[in-house]
Scaffold this motif. Sequence first.
Motif, PDB file in Angstrom:
ATOM      1  N   ALA A  95      25.695  39.788  33.237  1.00 61.08           N
ATOM      2  CA  ALA A  95      27.027  40.411  33.182  1.00 61.08           C
ATOM      3  C   ALA A  95      27.658  40.483  34.571  1.00 61.08           C
ATOM      4  O   ALA A  95      28.846  40.178  34.742  1.00 61.08           O
ATOM      5  CB  ALA A  95      26.922  41.809  32.577  1.00 61.08           C
ATOM      6  N   VAL A  96      26.878  40.852  35.572  1.00 58.08           N
ATOM      7  CA  VAL A  96      27.388  40.934  36.946  1.00 58.08           C
ATOM      8  C   VAL A  96      27.809  39.546  37.426  1.00 58.08           C
ATOM      9  O   VAL A  96      28.876  39.387  38.045  1.00 58.08           O
ATOM     10  CB  VAL A  96      26.338  41.561  37.891  1.00 58.08           C
ATOM     11  N   THR A 154      34.379  35.458  37.413  1.00 60.13           N
ATOM     12  CA  THR A 154      35.764  35.695  36.974  1.00 60.13           C
ATOM     13  C   THR A 154      36.629  36.170  38.133  1.00 60.13           C
ATOM     14  O   THR A 154      37.762  35.692  38.316  1.00 60.13           O
ATOM     15  CB  THR A 154      35.786  36.740  35.842  1.00 60.13           C
ATOM     16  N   LEU A 155      36.120  37.109  38.924  1.00 62.29           N
ATOM     17  CA  LEU A 155      36.891  37.621  40.057  1.00 62.29           C
ATOM     18  C   LEU A 155      37.160  36.536  41.095  1.00 62.29           C
ATOM     19  O   LEU A 155      38.266  36.443  41.636  1.00 62.29           O
ATOM     20  CB  LEU A 155      36.164  38.802  40.705  1.00 62.29           C
ATOM     21  N   ILE A 192      31.103  38.611  35.847  1.00 66.26           N
ATOM     22  CA  ILE A 192      32.211  39.355  36.464  1.00 66.26           C
ATOM     23  C   ILE A 192      32.569  38.758  37.822  1.00 66.26           C
ATOM     24  O   ILE A 192      33.746  38.553  38.136  1.00 66.26           O
ATOM     25  CB  ILE A 192      31.858  40.854  36.591  1.00 66.26           C
ATOM     26  N   VAL A 193      31.559  38.455  38.623  1.00 68.64           N
ATOM     27  CA  VAL A 193      31.805  37.887  39.951  1.00 68.64           C
ATOM     28  C   VAL A 193      32.493  36.527  39.828  1.00 68.64           C
ATOM     29  O   VAL A 193      33.452  36.234  40.556  1.00 68.64           O
ATOM     30  CB  VAL A 193      30.482  37.787  40.755  1.00 68.64           C
TER      31      VAL A 193
END
Length: 75
Positions: A18-19, A25-26, A22-23
């Motif tokens: 998940a992390v 995507t950012l 997210i990274v």
Amino acid sequence: MSTDTKVLLSAIIGSAVAVIAIVVTLVGDVRADLRDMRTDMRSMDERLRNVEVAFGKVDQRLLTIERVVLPGAGD
């Protein structure tokens, strides 16, 4: 391996995935924003160039008027 260890390991791996998602995507969003900013800067540079050309034309016209109205002032 006990059930608690398997659950804990699954939770850790799931959290890591998940992390990472997210990274990624950012980072993609930041890259898109930077691309947009570069495009905006190019557009601003082009508009500034157009303003400089327009001021150059106005300056040339003023010099012409000064030469006609005030002979010797433009020399």
